[in-house]
Design a protein around this motif. Structure first.
Motif, PDB file in Angstrom:
ATOM      1  N   THR A 143       1.728  24.365  17.168  1.00  0.00           N
ATOM      2  CA  THR A 143       0.453  25.477  17.912  1.00  0.00           C
ATOM      3  C   THR A 143       0.638  24.677  19.625  1.00  0.00           C
ATOM      4  O   THR A 143       0.704  26.181  20.477  1.00  0.00           O
ATOM      5  CB  THR A 143      -0.630  24.986  16.986  1.00  0.00           C
ATOM      6  OG1 THR A 143      -0.353  25.405  15.742  1.00  0.00           O
ATOM      7  CG2 THR A 143      -1.537  25.262  17.662  1.00  0.00           C
ATOM      8  N   LEU A 144       1.377  24.136  19.417  1.00  0.00           N
ATOM      9  CA  LEU A 144       1.380  22.736  21.178  1.00  0.00           C
ATOM     10  C   LEU A 144       2.202  23.221  22.045  1.00  0.00           C
ATOM     11  O   LEU A 144       2.410  22.750  22.830  1.00  0.00           O
ATOM     12  CB  LEU A 144       0.983  21.677  20.840  1.00  0.00           C
ATOM     13  CG  LEU A 144      -0.563  21.627  20.145  1.00  0.00           C
ATOM     14  CD1 LEU A 144      -1.008  19.847  20.192  1.00  0.00           C
ATOM     15  CD2 LEU A 144      -1.699  22.792  20.502  1.00  0.00           C
ATOM     16  N   ASN A 145       3.459  23.550  20.544  1.00  0.00           N
ATOM     17  CA  ASN A 145       4.969  23.814  21.578  1.00  0.00           C
ATOM     18  C   ASN A 145       4.998  21.470  22.386  1.00  0.00           C
ATOM     19  O   ASN A 145       5.948  21.701  23.691  1.00  0.00           O
ATOM     20  CB  ASN A 145       4.513  24.271  22.380  1.00  0.00           C
ATOM     21  CG  ASN A 145       6.717  25.107  23.357  1.00  0.00           C
ATOM     22  OD1 ASN A 145       7.241  24.547  21.876  1.00  0.00           O
ATOM     23  ND2 ASN A 145       6.283  25.638  24.073  1.00  0.00           N
ATOM     24  N   LYS A 146       4.535  21.129  21.793  1.00  0.00           N
ATOM     25  CA  LYS A 146       5.363  19.854  21.904  1.00  0.00           C
ATOM     26  C   LYS A 146       5.286  18.879  20.333  1.00  0.00           C
ATOM     27  O   LYS A 146       5.501  19.376  19.044  1.00  0.00           O
ATOM     28  CB  LYS A 146       3.518  18.919  22.944  1.00  0.00           C
ATOM     29  CG  LYS A 146       3.647  19.755  23.777  1.00  0.00           C
ATOM     30  CD  LYS A 146       1.988  18.850  24.200  1.00  0.00           C
ATOM     31  CE  LYS A 146       1.494  20.015  25.540  1.00  0.00           C
ATOM     32  NZ  LYS A 146      -0.100  18.840  26.074  1.00  0.00           N
ATOM     33  N   VAL A 147       6.332  18.183  21.127  1.00  0.00           N
ATOM     34  CA  VAL A 147       7.232  17.020  20.232  1.00  0.00           C
ATOM     35  C   VAL A 147       5.740  15.509  20.308  1.00  0.00           C
ATOM     36  O   VAL A 147       5.185  15.052  20.714  1.00  0.00           O
ATOM     37  CB  VAL A 147       8.267  16.338  19.822  1.00  0.00           C
ATOM     38  CG1 VAL A 147       8.101  15.663  19.304  1.00  0.00           C
ATOM     39  CG2 VAL A 147       9.103  17.418  20.202  1.00  0.00           C
ATOM     40  N   ILE A 148       5.216  16.297  18.841  1.00  0.00           N
ATOM     41  CA  ILE A 148       4.501  14.662  18.577  1.00  0.00           C
ATOM     42  C   ILE A 148       4.267  14.022  17.600  1.00  0.00           C
ATOM     43  O   ILE A 148       4.982  14.441  16.584  1.00  0.00           O
ATOM     44  CB  ILE A 148       2.626  15.556  18.443  1.00  0.00           C
ATOM     45  CG1 ILE A 148       2.497  17.251  17.820  1.00  0.00           C
ATOM     46  CG2 ILE A 148       2.015  16.287  19.841  1.00  0.00           C
ATOM     47  CD1 ILE A 148       0.906  17.756  17.642  1.00  0.00           C
ATOM     48  N   GLY A 149       3.516  13.061  17.410  1.00  0.00           N
ATOM     49  CA  GLY A 149       3.138  12.675  15.756  1.00  0.00           C
ATOM     50  C   GLY A 149       1.984  11.142  15.874  1.00  0.00           C
ATOM     51  O   GLY A 149       1.442  11.540  17.070  1.00  0.00           O
ATOM     52  N   LEU A 150       1.893  10.768  14.488  1.00  0.00           N
ATOM     53  CA  LEU A 150       1.254   9.433  14.292  1.00  0.00           C
ATOM     54  C   LEU A 150       2.125   8.857  14.302  1.00  0.00           C
ATOM     55  O   LEU A 150       2.697   8.061  13.298  1.00  0.00           O
ATOM     56  CB  LEU A 150      -0.115  10.167  12.959  1.00  0.00           C
ATOM     57  CG  LEU A 150      -0.624  11.489  13.196  1.00  0.00           C
ATOM     58  CD1 LEU A 150      -1.063  12.312  12.169  1.00  0.00           C
ATOM     59  CD2 LEU A 150      -1.625  11.479  14.201  1.00  0.00           C
ATOM     60  N   ALA A 151       1.002   7.460  14.124  1.00  0.00           N
ATOM     61  CA  ALA A 151       1.744   6.316  14.117  1.00  0.00           C
ATOM     62  C   ALA A 151       0.804   5.205  14.149  1.00  0.00           C
ATOM     63  O   ALA A 151      -0.471   5.416  14.591  1.00  0.00           O
ATOM     64  CB  ALA A 151       2.648   6.108  15.471  1.00  0.00           C
ATOM     65  N   LEU A 152       1.586   3.900  12.888  1.00  0.00           N
ATOM     66  CA  LEU A 152       0.625   3.030  12.856  1.00  0.00           C
ATOM     67  C   LEU A 152       1.468   1.548  14.006  1.00  0.00           C
ATOM     68  O   LEU A 152       1.908   1.570  13.582  1.00  0.00           O
ATOM     69  CB  LEU A 152       0.201   2.969  11.572  1.00  0.00           C
ATOM     70  CG  LEU A 152      -0.387   1.550  10.817  1.00  0.00           C
ATOM     71  CD1 LEU A 152      -2.053   2.161  10.988  1.00  0.00           C
ATOM     72  CD2 LEU A 152      -0.649   1.387   9.619  1.00  0.00           C
ATOM     73  N   ILE A 153       0.528   1.164  14.978  1.00  0.00           N
ATOM     74  CA  ILE A 153       0.528   0.371  15.761  1.00  0.00           C
ATOM     75  C   ILE A 153      -0.805  -0.516  16.140  1.00  0.00           C
ATOM     76  O   ILE A 153      -1.205  -0.582  14.997  1.00  0.00           O
ATOM     77  CB  ILE A 153       1.074   1.585  16.666  1.00  0.00           C
ATOM     78  CG1 ILE A 153      -0.247   1.335  17.855  1.00  0.00           C
ATOM     79  CG2 ILE A 153       1.697   2.129  16.560  1.00  0.00           C
ATOM     80  CD1 ILE A 153      -0.205   2.010  19.254  1.00  0.00           C
ATOM     81  N   TYR A 193      -4.867  19.194  16.925  1.00  0.00           N
ATOM     82  CA  TYR A 193      -5.565  20.694  17.250  1.00  0.00           C
ATOM     83  C   TYR A 193      -7.100  20.469  16.701  1.00  0.00           C
ATOM     84  O   TYR A 193      -7.067  19.870  15.277  1.00  0.00           O
ATOM     85  CB  TYR A 193      -4.617  21.545  16.180  1.00  0.00           C
ATOM     86  CG  TYR A 193      -5.483  23.003  16.050  1.00  0.00           C
ATOM     87  CD1 TYR A 193      -4.978  24.259  16.760  1.00  0.00           C
ATOM     88  CD2 TYR A 193      -6.027  23.450  14.708  1.00  0.00           C
ATOM     89  CE1 TYR A 193      -5.370  25.255  16.843  1.00  0.00           C
ATOM     90  CE2 TYR A 193      -6.034  24.222  14.101  1.00  0.00           C
ATOM     91  CZ  TYR A 193      -5.990  25.806  14.975  1.00  0.00           C
ATOM     92  OH  TYR A 193      -6.336  27.152  15.470  1.00  0.00           O
ATOM     93  N   LYS A 194      -7.832  21.647  17.079  1.00  0.00           N
ATOM     94  CA  LYS A 194      -9.292  21.613  16.541  1.00  0.00           C
ATOM     95  C   LYS A 194      -9.713  23.019  16.708  1.00  0.00           C
ATOM     96  O   LYS A 194      -9.935  22.939  17.740  1.00  0.00           O
ATOM     97  CB  LYS A 194      -9.934  19.898  16.902  1.00  0.00           C
ATOM     98  CG  LYS A 194     -11.647  20.235  16.848  1.00  0.00           C
ATOM     99  CD  LYS A 194     -12.497  18.611  17.478  1.00  0.00           C
ATOM    100  CE  LYS A 194     -13.546  18.243  16.580  1.00  0.00           C
ATOM    101  NZ  LYS A 194     -14.076  17.318  17.752  1.00  0.00           N
TER     102      LYS A 194
END
Length: 841
Positions: free
Chosen positions: A327-337, A367-368
């Motif tokens: 959808t966003l055409n980006k490389v994204i992620g979630l991380a626990l830091i 995305y919302k």
């Protein structure tokens, strides 16, 4: 939903053969042989975002809890509060171990006080059921695992309701978000239909018998042909990931608490008790050490689950999920830091295939989307159920009623305002009613307000000798007559040129006059005030030069320097403050020369400076431009009636506070800042610029020519987050400049110089006050007193005189020093009275 289970034979749903017929690729998931994709993950992902998709989620677990202590049991089992649930409502929650780690996340469906359905994750069915059995002791309930008897379909996307409505015997509008209906007739079969979703889109879940699922699946695909596609678990994962919905085994597990995973809203620590409460309370009190964050990868590579996250060459956490977002055409992620690194916009590194790739922390969810049928209420009114928003608070300008508050709270599953603010520690809350009297009539309120207002002393009954950034200049009476016209003081929206020509012309005239006054090539529509204008100029210089060092002398207004420090701490810029010359009160040229170098983005100079003294601008300009830095001048516009203009000096950017141009002091605001620059820097300017053109008939017209703010361009390309301009204040300044003209400006400037020097000479003629600096001043000057300045000002106030600024408040070395300002408004009699009172102490 993701535990990997080693089994000789994988479990299959009742739709397995259908999936094979449709060419699905399969993968093992939580002990199940499930379809990964049919046409490809990206196509299926886009289908759900743009139209609709149907998912076979029959691998999910279903557990029925029945008995007169069902509610009590579940309340102890889960972190959320189910006591306020109504029949046919659904709530998202978590089960935790005693140590605060997550057993599973789940949905609780309430049929009535004695019957609930718990929907759990496929890979955790046996574990979750055993956990429930283990904790049912002393509760009068029955727990039944019906997972093998039930199939579940999910239909998600903008067209989901339209498609499902064809085979449902109920108006689906009646099923509100996070609600369900049982005994719904679908193709003659009894089903449960709910409305939750796991994709970020509106949609429904259908629970039916295993023997009925094939018929429902096939009919939905037939009805929705062209608009509905079968979706595999691959796209289901990318969809939930973009919406930042947690996946068990990734964002939550037995070693990650709900607080660390950003799910504190679903943990009600005000509940009497639940499993894991003590550990979670302790974790919250000692502050959560780890935090789930979203990030965007700036380099090449996709961050996968388990990859290390680094900062300052140290591992600070790991990636929980990462994808190239369709959808966003980006490389994204979630991380626990580590929480101390979790601030937005912080740069981190991801270890991708033995390379460190830069990433930046960004807001979540990625995305919302507003779910289609979320309503502001879901209250059960026996005979008077509110049907639509028009019946609630019909007139939007009327403050919310008690009924409105109940509706809003109910929509998010809360019962009181106190519950809404439970995340705020009790010791930080007021914990009592506000100390306000009972309601009064309009006449009583008017009298009360007038009584309070009369306690203020204003410039109608005080003679002002205070400056330090806000000045008491003469305001021509015509200004109030023009600005009071309804065309100007009502709300403005200059975005549609065809209906905003008046407003656009006003802004254009302001820009033109500021550009002429400063002798610069272009000016913008105005800034919030002088301090933020100066900061925006520095940011503009940093962007233009690609350098990070900002030089600002201590002769710049202390408030401006504080605002600069606040802004720049998030922009990783170095701010160097240069001392002033103790003899002349101007920037120390030698120290400036030592600090300006090839790393310097800009030098911000105030002229006249905070002490009122005129700086040696020619020398400063030479030093700055020799190092290819930008010269930013913050000027008093009134002084430009007599002093050399910034354009003539060679300034690159000019800013200032335009309050003195016809705007009253207003107890500190609102004010209006201005910014002008060279035309080559136009596209780096913040805010917006109005331009002149011609319309289709050849007549002169005005349009918004350049808008570099976040609302009009991509966020990463915006030069600033300034979202408006001070249109009414800018109008006031425009009228002032037009009324005064060039000769009027010169006259005001001349009188300021003459009157301030008269006051200065009168005060230093005695031994009580001595000059602090030898530098030439415009309308403000510093004097050192034998008395405490606060005591001097108290004495002046007794005589209805507003005294000077106590400079010791900001410059500890300048003890017993006052900064006095004398404008064209002051008469000889008023100045003589000032001298008389000050010398008579």
């Amino acid at each position: 939903m993701s535990e990997s289970v080693c089994m000789v034979e994988l479990k299959r749903t009742s739709l397995y053969e259908k999936h094979k017929e449709m060419g699905a690729k399969f993968l093992e998931f939580g002990g199940w042989d499930m379809p990964l994709e049919y046409e490809g993950m990206i196509k299926e992902h886009e289908a759900v975002r743009k139209s609709a998709g149907i998912f076979d989620v029959s691998h999910m677990g279903e557990v029925i809890i029945e008995g007169n202590e069902s509610e009590k049991f579940i309340q102890n089992l889960v972190t959320n509060n189910i006591e306020n649930m109504k029949d046919e409502e659904i709530i998202y929650t978590l089960m935790c171990y005693e140590n605060g780690g997550v057993v599973d996340d789940l949905l609780v469906y309430k049929f009535n006080n004695e019957k609930f359905l718990l929907v759990i994750n496929a890979g955790n069915i046996e574990k979750d059921f055993d956990w429930m059995i283990k904790n049912k002791e002393n509760y009068d309930i029955d727990i039944k695992n019906i997972s093998k008897e039930i199939s579940q379909l999910a239909i998600q996307g903008p067209k989901a309701q339209e498609i499902l409505q064809n085979i449902a015997d109920i108006n689906l509008d009646k099923i509100k978000f996070f609600n369900f209906k049982s005994e719904i007739n679908i193709l003659g079969m009894k089903c449960i239909v709910s409305r939750t979703g796991y994709t970020g889109e509106d949609g429904f879940e259908i629970y039916c018998k295993n023997e009925d699922v094939n018929k429902i699946w096939s009919e939905l695909l037939n009805i929705g042909k062209g608009n509905l596609k079968p979706i595999g678990l691959g796209a289901r994962d990318t969809l939930r990931f973009e919406a930042c919905l947690p996946l068990y085994g990734n964002e939550i597990n037995e070693n990650i608490s709900p607080l660390e995973a950003g799910l504190s809203f679903f943990v009600k620590l005000n509940k009497n008790k639940f499993i894991g409460k003590k550990s979670l309370e302790s974790q919250k009190e000692s502050s959560v050490k780890r935090k789930l964050i979203g990030f965007e990868v700036l380099g090449k590579g996709i961050a996968r689950h388990g990859y290390d996250v680094l900062a300052n060459n140290e591992v600070i956490g790991y990636v929980t999920t990462g994808y190239s977002s369709p959808t966003l055409n980006k490389v994204i992620g979630l991380a626990l830091i580590d929480s101390k690194y979790s601030q937005l916009d912080n740069e981190i590194e991801i270890a991708i295939r033995k390379k460190r790739v830069k990433a930046t922390i960004i807001k979540t969810p990625f995305y919302k989307k507003q779910y289609k049928n979320i309503e502001k209420y879901n209250l059960n009114k026996d005979d008077n159920k509110i049907q639509n928003d028009n019946q609630i608070n019909q007139f939007s300008y009327i403050p919310t009623t008690s009924e409105d508050k109940k509706i809003m709270l109910a929509s998010i599953g809360l019962s009181s305002v106190d519950e809404l603010f439970l995340d705020i520690p009790s010791e930080l809350r007021l914990n009592r009613s506000l100390n306000l009297e009972s309601a009064k009539s309009e006449i009583e309120v008017s009298k009360c307000i007038n009584k309070l207002a009369n306690k203020n002393k204003n410039l109608n009954n005080l003679t002002c000798f205070l400056g330090a950034g806000a000045y008491d200049h003469y305001i021509p009476s015509i200004i109030n007559h023009i600005t009071s016209r309804s065309e100007f003081y009502t709300a403005y929206t200059p975005y549609q040129a065809e209906i905003s020509q008046g407003t656009l012309q006003v802004i254009f005239e302001f820009q033109s006059m500021i550009a002429e006054l400063t002798k610069m090539e272009i000016a913008n529509a105005s800034m919030y005030d002088g301090a933020t204008a100066a900061v925006e100029a520095c940011l503009m210089a940093v962007g233009q030069t690609k350098r990070k060092k900002i030089i600002v002398p201590k002769t710049v207004n202390p408030e401006c320097r504080k605002v600069l420090q606040t802004y720049m701490q998030f922009n990783k810029c170095e701010i160097v403050e240069v001392d002033f010359c103790n003899e002349y009160g101007i920037t120390d040229i030698n120290k400036l020369r030592e600090n300006v170098n090839k790393d310097t983005a800009c030098v911000l100079i105030q002229n006249p400076n905070f002490f009122g003294i005129i700086e040696e601008m020619e020398q400063i300009e030479e030093i700055v431009h020799k190092n290819k830095a930008l010269l930013i001048m913050s000027v008093d516009p009134i002084s430009l009636g007599i002093l050399k203009s910034p354009g003539e000096i060679g300034a690159d950017i000019v800013v200032g506070e335009a309050q003195s141009l016809g705007n009253p002091l207003n107890f500190g605001g609102p004010y209006v800042g201005f910014m002008a620059t060279k035309s080559k820097y136009t596209r780096k300017m913040p805010g917006r610029i109005v331009g002149e053109t011609i319309d289709s008939d050849g007549n002169r017209a005005y349009v918004l020519t350049l808008q570099t703010r976040e609302q009009h361009v991509r966020r990463e390309k915006a030069t600033s987050n300034i979202c408006s301009n001070q249109a009414l204040n800018a109008l006031t300044a425009s009228i002032y400049m037009a009324v005064m003209g060039k000769e009027g400006f010169k006259e005001v400037s001349s009188q300021c110089i003459k009157k301030s020097h008269y006051a200065y000479n009168q005060l230093i003629s005695s031994e009580k006050f001595k000059p602090v600096f030898k530098g030439k001043f415009f309308k403000e000057f510093l004097l050192k007193s034998v008395d405490n300045i606060d005591e001097v000002n108290d004495k002046l106030l007794e005589n209805n005189i507003l005294g000077g600024y106590n400079v010791e408040n900001e410059y500890s070395d300048l003890k017993n020093t006052t900064l006095l300002c004398v404008t064209e408004k002051r008469t000889k009699q008023e100045i003589d009275k000032l001298v008389e009172v000050m010398e008579g102490m």
